[in-house]
Design an enzyme around this catalytic site. Structure first.
Site, PDB file in Angstrom:
ATOM      1  N   LYS A  13     109.493  44.381  33.977  1.00 37.38           N
ATOM      2  CA  LYS A  13     108.792  43.546  33.268  1.00 37.38           C
ATOM      3  C   LYS A  13     107.537  43.853  32.828  1.00 37.38           C
ATOM      4  O   LYS A  13     107.328  43.989  31.810  1.00 37.38           O
ATOM      5  CB  LYS A  13     108.594  42.123  33.700  1.00 37.38           C
ATOM      6  CG  LYS A  13     109.652  41.381  34.137  1.00 37.38           C
ATOM      7  CD  LYS A  13     109.586  40.154  35.025  1.00 37.38           C
ATOM      8  CE  LYS A  13     108.947  40.283  36.459  1.00 37.38           C
ATOM      9  NZ  LYS A  13     109.801  40.922  37.461  1.00 37.38           N
ATOM     10  N   ARG A  88     107.380  31.058  36.671  1.00 34.41           N
ATOM     11  CA  ARG A  88     108.285  31.521  37.888  1.00 34.41           C
ATOM     12  C   ARG A  88     109.185  30.372  38.490  1.00 34.41           C
ATOM     13  O   ARG A  88     109.950  30.528  39.289  1.00 34.41           O
ATOM     14  CB  ARG A  88     107.147  31.797  39.015  1.00 34.41           C
ATOM     15  CG  ARG A  88     107.300  33.096  39.801  1.00 34.41           C
ATOM     16  CD  ARG A  88     107.563  34.406  39.159  1.00 34.41           C
ATOM     17  NE  ARG A  88     107.516  35.437  40.493  1.00 34.41           N
ATOM     18  CZ  ARG A  88     107.098  36.322  39.912  1.00 34.41           C
ATOM     19  NH1 ARG A  88     106.143  36.751  38.985  1.00 34.41           N
ATOM     20  NH2 ARG A  88     106.673  37.332  40.967  1.00 34.41           N
ATOM     21  N   ARG A 127     107.196  52.733  43.130  1.00 37.01           N
ATOM     22  CA  ARG A 127     106.381  52.443  42.287  1.00 37.01           C
ATOM     23  C   ARG A 127     104.923  52.786  42.397  1.00 37.01           C
ATOM     24  O   ARG A 127     104.476  52.754  43.585  1.00 37.01           O
ATOM     25  CB  ARG A 127     106.155  50.889  41.883  1.00 37.01           C
ATOM     26  CG  ARG A 127     105.160  50.543  40.902  1.00 37.01           C
ATOM     27  CD  ARG A 127     104.901  49.084  40.504  1.00 37.01           C
ATOM     28  NE  ARG A 127     105.508  48.025  41.528  1.00 37.01           N
ATOM     29  CZ  ARG A 127     105.727  46.901  41.277  1.00 37.01           C
ATOM     30  NH1 ARG A 127     105.803  46.605  39.968  1.00 37.01           N
ATOM     31  NH2 ARG A 127     106.426  46.120  42.223  1.00 37.01           N
ATOM     32  N   ARG A 160     101.529  49.157  45.970  1.00 32.84           N
ATOM     33  CA  ARG A 160     101.330  47.725  46.313  1.00 32.84           C
ATOM     34  C   ARG A 160     101.588  47.299  47.695  1.00 32.84           C
ATOM     35  O   ARG A 160     102.357  47.698  48.295  1.00 32.84           O
ATOM     36  CB  ARG A 160     101.902  46.830  45.230  1.00 32.84           C
ATOM     37  CG  ARG A 160     101.069  46.296  44.107  1.00 32.84           C
ATOM     38  CD  ARG A 160     101.813  45.930  42.868  1.00 32.84           C
ATOM     39  NE  ARG A 160     102.628  44.723  43.344  1.00 32.84           N
ATOM     40  CZ  ARG A 160     103.516  44.061  42.509  1.00 32.84           C
ATOM     41  NH1 ARG A 160     103.482  44.321  41.126  1.00 32.84           N
ATOM     42  NH2 ARG A 160     104.115  42.904  42.801  1.00 32.84           N
ATOM     43  N   ARG A 171     111.205  38.849  47.909  1.00 30.41           N
ATOM     44  CA  ARG A 171     110.742  38.458  46.768  1.00 30.41           C
ATOM     45  C   ARG A 171     112.121  38.389  46.022  1.00 30.41           C
ATOM     46  O   ARG A 171     112.126  37.603  44.897  1.00 30.41           O
ATOM     47  CB  ARG A 171     110.015  39.725  46.063  1.00 30.41           C
ATOM     48  CG  ARG A 171     108.616  39.578  46.806  1.00 30.41           C
ATOM     49  CD  ARG A 171     107.825  40.853  46.499  1.00 30.41           C
ATOM     50  NE  ARG A 171     107.902  41.216  45.185  1.00 30.41           N
ATOM     51  CZ  ARG A 171     107.304  42.469  44.685  1.00 30.41           C
ATOM     52  NH1 ARG A 171     107.197  43.463  45.726  1.00 30.41           N
ATOM     53  NH2 ARG A 171     107.401  42.832  43.464  1.00 30.41           N
TER      54      ARG A 171
END
Ligand code: AP5
Length: 221
Positions: A13, A88, A127, A160, A171
């Site tokens: 996203k 969300r 990431r 992160r 998640r």
């Protein structure tokens, strides 16, 4: 263009929102980025938000809705926006719909980017994000020229806090239970398009543009 990008963690996203924002000249509004900015302030509110984020849980709606409303008040959001990570859940989607309606506006489209769970874990574990300009990399799929250094601004790349495998699995669970119902919600409103998130970022971007079917006029490139 007023667009929502939906999808599980790591679906791309943020990557797609950044590309479309550059293409159209409208802001990416990412609830996760807004929350991480509050967390960096090291305030009581920031510590409270971090306590949810570090466990892979959603931050309470009131908190997020306030941040989003503040962000919408900025001038650059008047010409359109790409929402990334918001809404969300159905309550957030209803609040968004009501807020836009009060302003005489509506969403143009909701694009859900799909990605299998195992691909999610691979993408998230690799990431890296720039502390300075938030540019995104992947150690395998989109590596920076120099490890740990942002190609765009020379800033430090970091991983992160919520990108550990256990938190990512939580998640994904939260996405399935709480956010996935938005596919039906926006499907019923006739706003939803689903796009396969597997493949290179430019391939996924082309699919999103095809799903929008010429709705936005690119201002660059
Ligand atoms: P948030 O920051 O929104 O995270 P997320 O939705 O879990 O999504 P990610 O940012 O992890 O992934 P992405 O889909 O943007 O993928 P990306 O482009 O980075 O939320 C974090 C937390 O904040 C939540 O858990 C919650 O606690 C809280 N929160 C946020 N919003 C909230 C809300 N509205 N309400 C309540 N709480 C909220 O890509 C991932 C990696 O893959 C990158 O390395 C990238 O380079 C790479 N990549 C991307 N596309 C491709 C591709 N096509 N091929 C190969 N690699 C790719």
């Amino acid at each position: 263009m007023r667009l929502v990008l939906l999808g599980p963690p790591g679906a791309g996203k943020g990557t797609q929102a950044q590309a479309l924002s550059a293409l159209w000249g409208i802001p990416q509004i990412a609830s996760g980025d807004l929350l991480r900015a509050v967390v960096r302030e090291d305030s009581e509110l920031g510590r409270e938000a971090a306590s949810y984020m570090d466990r892979g849980q959603l931050v309470p709606d009131e908190f997020v809705l306030k941040l989003i409303a503040e962000r919408f008040r900025k001038k650059d959001a008047r010409s359109g926006f790409i929402l990334d990570g918001f809404p969300r859940n159905v309550r957030q989607a209803e609040a968004l719909g009501t807020g836009l309606e009060h302003a005489g506006l509506k969403l143009d489209k909701v694009v859900a980017v799909t990605l299998p769970d195992e691909e999610v874990v691979k993408r998230i574990s690799g990431r890296r994000t720039c502390r300075n300009c938030a540019a995104m990399y992947h150690v395998v799929f989109e590596p920076p020229a120099e490890p740990g250094v942002c190609d765009k601004c020379g800033g430090e790349l970091y991983q992160r806090e919520d990108d550990g495998e256990d938190t990512v699995r939580e998640r994904i669970k939260v996405y399935d239970e709480t956010t996935r119902p938005l596919l039906d919600y926006y499907g019923r409103l006739g706003l939803l398009a689903q796009v396969d998130g597997v493949g290179r970022p430019d391939e996924v971007e082309k699919r999103i543009l095809a799903a929008l079917n010429g709705m936005a006029v690119p201002i660059k490139g």
